[in-house]
Design a protein around this motif. Structure first.
Motif, mmCIF file in Angstrom:
data_model
loop_
_atom_site.group_PDB
_atom_site.id
_atom_site.type_symbol
_atom_site.label_atom_id
_atom_site.label_comp_id
_atom_site.label_asym_id
_atom_site.label_seq_id
_atom_site.Cartn_x
_atom_site.Cartn_y
_atom_site.Cartn_z
ATOM 1 N N PHE A 60 43.876 32.092 36.819
ATOM 2 C CA PHE A 60 42.678 32.913 36.947
ATOM 3 C C PHE A 60 43.060 34.220 37.619
ATOM 4 C CE2 PHE A 60 40.498 29.025 36.192
ATOM 5 C CZ PHE A 60 39.156 29.277 35.985
ATOM 6 N N THR A 61 42.331 35.275 37.320
ATOM 7 C CA THR A 61 42.426 36.497 38.109
ATOM 8 C C THR A 61 41.111 36.669 38.853
ATOM 9 O OG1 THR A 61 41.662 37.866 36.268
ATOM 10 C CG2 THR A 61 44.060 37.644 36.569
ATOM 11 N N CYS A 62 41.184 37.400 39.950
ATOM 12 C CA CYS A 62 40.003 37.638 40.784
ATOM 13 C C CYS A 62 40.107 39.051 41.347
ATOM 14 C CB CYS A 62 39.944 36.624 41.918
ATOM 15 S SG CYS A 62 38.623 36.913 43.115
ATOM 16 N N ALA A 63 39.026 39.787 41.181
ATOM 17 C CA ALA A 63 38.976 41.153 41.707
ATOM 18 C C ALA A 63 38.049 41.164 42.918
ATOM 19 C CB ALA A 63 38.476 42.109 40.629
ATOM 20 N N PRO A 64 38.597 40.961 44.121
ATOM 21 C CA PRO A 64 37.723 40.931 45.291
ATOM 22 C C PRO A 64 37.090 42.296 45.553
ATOM 23 C CG PRO A 64 40.025 40.785 45.970
ATOM 24 C CD PRO A 64 39.997 40.762 44.476
ATOM 25 N N GLY A 65 35.869 42.262 46.011
ATOM 26 C CA GLY A 65 35.146 43.488 46.324
ATOM 27 C C GLY A 65 34.630 43.462 47.754
ATOM 28 N N GLU A 66 33.962 44.520 48.145
ATOM 29 C CA GLU A 66 33.390 44.591 49.498
ATOM 30 C C GLU A 66 32.428 43.441 49.764
ATOM 31 O OE1 GLU A 66 31.515 48.418 49.634
ATOM 32 O OE2 GLU A 66 33.270 49.333 50.587
ATOM 33 N N GLU A 67 31.762 42.966 48.717
ATOM 34 C CA GLU A 67 30.804 41.875 48.894
ATOM 35 C C GLU A 67 31.473 40.569 49.316
ATOM 36 O OE1 GLU A 67 31.816 41.862 44.449
ATOM 37 O OE2 GLU A 67 31.622 43.348 46.035
ATOM 38 N N HIS A 68 32.797 40.524 49.252
ATOM 39 C CA HIS A 68 33.546 39.344 49.675
ATOM 40 C C HIS A 68 34.122 39.491 51.090
ATOM 41 C CE1 HIS A 68 33.997 39.176 45.126
ATOM 42 N NE2 HIS A 68 33.210 38.178 45.448
ATOM 43 N N TYR A 69 33.834 40.592 51.738
ATOM 44 C CA TYR A 69 34.383 40.845 53.078
ATOM 45 C C TYR A 69 33.681 40.031 54.160
ATOM 46 C CZ TYR A 69 37.746 44.669 52.451
ATOM 47 O OH TYR A 69 38.848 45.412 52.151
ATOM 48 N N ASN A 70 34.433 39.734 55.218
ATOM 49 C CA ASN A 70 33.874 39.141 56.425
ATOM 50 C C ASN A 70 33.689 40.262 57.457
ATOM 51 O OD1 ASN A 70 36.358 39.642 57.763
ATOM 52 N ND2 ASN A 70 37.169 37.654 57.171
ATOM 53 N N PRO A 71 33.152 39.964 58.623
ATOM 54 C CA PRO A 71 32.929 41.021 59.619
ATOM 55 C C PRO A 71 34.208 41.660 60.170
ATOM 56 C CG PRO A 71 31.591 39.096 60.130
ATOM 57 C CD PRO A 71 32.523 38.709 59.027
ATOM 58 N N LEU A 72 35.361 41.051 59.923
ATOM 59 C CA LEU A 72 36.627 41.589 60.424
ATOM 60 C C LEU A 72 37.249 42.609 59.480
ATOM 61 C CD1 LEU A 72 38.155 38.264 61.769
ATOM 62 C CD2 LEU A 72 36.878 40.012 63.033
ATOM 63 N N GLY A 73 36.615 42.809 58.295
ATOM 64 C CA GLY A 73 37.135 43.798 57.358
ATOM 65 C C GLY A 73 38.188 43.265 56.416
ATOM 66 N N THR A 74 38.193 41.944 56.197
ATOM 67 C CA THR A 74 39.093 41.335 55.223
ATOM 68 C C THR A 74 38.272 40.426 54.316
ATOM 69 O OG1 THR A 74 39.608 39.466 56.680
ATOM 70 C CG2 THR A 74 41.080 41.374 56.804
ATOM 71 N N VAL A 75 38.866 40.045 53.194
ATOM 72 C CA VAL A 75 38.198 39.129 52.285
ATOM 73 C C VAL A 75 38.038 37.779 52.984
ATOM 74 C CG1 VAL A 75 38.443 37.869 50.097
ATOM 75 C CG2 VAL A 75 38.963 40.322 50.208
ATOM 76 N N HIS A 76 36.839 37.236 52.907
ATOM 77 C CA HIS A 76 36.524 35.960 53.549
ATOM 78 C C HIS A 76 37.415 34.852 52.981
ATOM 79 C CE1 HIS A 76 34.270 32.443 54.802
ATOM 80 N NE2 HIS A 76 33.571 33.232 55.622
ATOM 81 N N GLY A 77 37.929 34.011 53.855
ATOM 82 C CA GLY A 77 38.772 32.900 53.419
ATOM 83 C C GLY A 77 38.066 31.957 52.466
ATOM 84 N N GLY A 78 36.732 31.910 52.538
ATOM 85 C CA GLY A 78 35.978 31.056 51.630
ATOM 86 C C GLY A 78 36.155 31.446 50.170
ATOM 87 N N LEU A 79 36.317 32.740 49.900
ATOM 88 C CA LEU A 79 36.564 33.167 48.528
ATOM 89 C C LEU A 79 37.915 32.637 48.058
ATOM 90 C CD1 LEU A 79 35.711 34.854 46.009
ATOM 91 C CD2 LEU A 79 37.112 36.685 46.985
ATOM 92 N N LEU A 80 38.925 32.730 48.910
ATOM 93 C CA LEU A 80 40.255 32.238 48.543
ATOM 94 C C LEU A 80 40.235 30.726 48.353
ATOM 95 C CD1 LEU A 80 42.400 34.427 50.960
ATOM 96 C CD2 LEU A 80 41.764 34.894 48.591
ATOM 97 N N CYS A 81 39.545 30.012 49.236
ATOM 98 C CA CYS A 81 39.440 28.562 49.108
ATOM 99 C C CYS A 81 38.711 28.193 47.816
ATOM 100 C CB CYS A 81 38.736 27.977 50.322
ATOM 101 S SG CYS A 81 38.651 26.173 50.299
ATOM 102 N N THR A 82 37.631 28.918 47.507
ATOM 103 C CA THR A 82 36.897 28.670 46.265
ATOM 104 C C THR A 82 37.795 28.896 45.055
ATOM 105 O OG1 THR A 82 34.781 29.238 47.266
ATOM 106 C CG2 THR A 82 34.937 29.442 44.866
ATOM 107 N N LEU A 83 38.560 29.969 45.079
ATOM 108 C CA LEU A 83 39.469 30.266 43.976
ATOM 109 C C LEU A 83 40.533 29.174 43.832
ATOM 110 C CD1 LEU A 83 40.175 32.295 41.761
ATOM 111 C CD2 LEU A 83 41.446 33.610 43.465
ATOM 112 N N LEU A 84 41.068 28.716 44.943
ATOM 113 C CA LEU A 84 42.068 27.646 44.897
ATOM 114 C C LEU A 84 41.452 26.337 44.411
ATOM 115 C CD1 LEU A 84 44.028 28.581 48.108
ATOM 116 C CD2 LEU A 84 44.996 28.454 45.785
#
Length: 168
Positions: A60-84
């Protein structure tokens, strides 16, 4: 504060489920890849796309966007876990006959580096390490656009017998 919005549309998942009836797991994954069956709503929400489907392996490919960010300014780990979870599950599904399903028993995720918009498009690969009639074992990895591994996972998945089968 500058507000942003995102509009999301998807196809009724019941329609896709009906279209998938009678297909093996591999046939279903290939139909999703080819666009003859629409992606599930979660794929749309997570901005992920199935690009390869072979027996025991998906990409799969995934294009993370700002809507996937956490308050620390990085992509939320939940998105990565969901993708995995998606890639290990879909890889497992490619080994199953028509009418047979699966569900995750467990998943262990290792986050190796932060993901931001600068990471570019992510590529997630899921592979079956041990197929089975009751439990399937699989692993996954996500790489950023530079090829660096950002997260890995191992998972076990319970095979759900087809309705009406003696083991259902």
């Amino acid at each position: 504060m500058t507000e942003r919005s995102r509009t999301v549309t998807w196809v009724d998942p019941a329609e896709a489920r009906t279209a998938a009836a009678g297909l093996s797991g591999l046939e279903l994954m290939r139909a999703l890849r080819d666009g003859t069956i629409p992606p599930p709503p979660m794929a749309v929400l997570s901005s992920s796309t199935l690009v390869e489907a072979e027996p025991g392996r998906v990409v799969f490919t995934c294009a993370p966007g700002e809507e996937h960010y956490n308050p620390l300014g990085t992509v939320h780990g939940g998105l990565l876990c969901t993708l995995l979870d998606t890639v290990v599950g879909c890889a497992a599904h490619t080994t199953l006959d028509a009418g047979v399903g699966y569900t995750s028993i467990e998943i262990k995720v290792n986050y190796l580096r932060a993901v931001t918009l600068a990471s570019g498009t992510l590529t997630a690969t899921g592979s079956v390490t041990k197929p089975g009639r009751r439990v399937i074992f699989a692993e996954g990895e996500i790489r950023d656009a530079s090829g660096a591994i950002v997260a890995t996972a191992s998972s076990s998945l319970l095979v759900l017998a087809a309705p009406g089968s003696p083991t259902a």
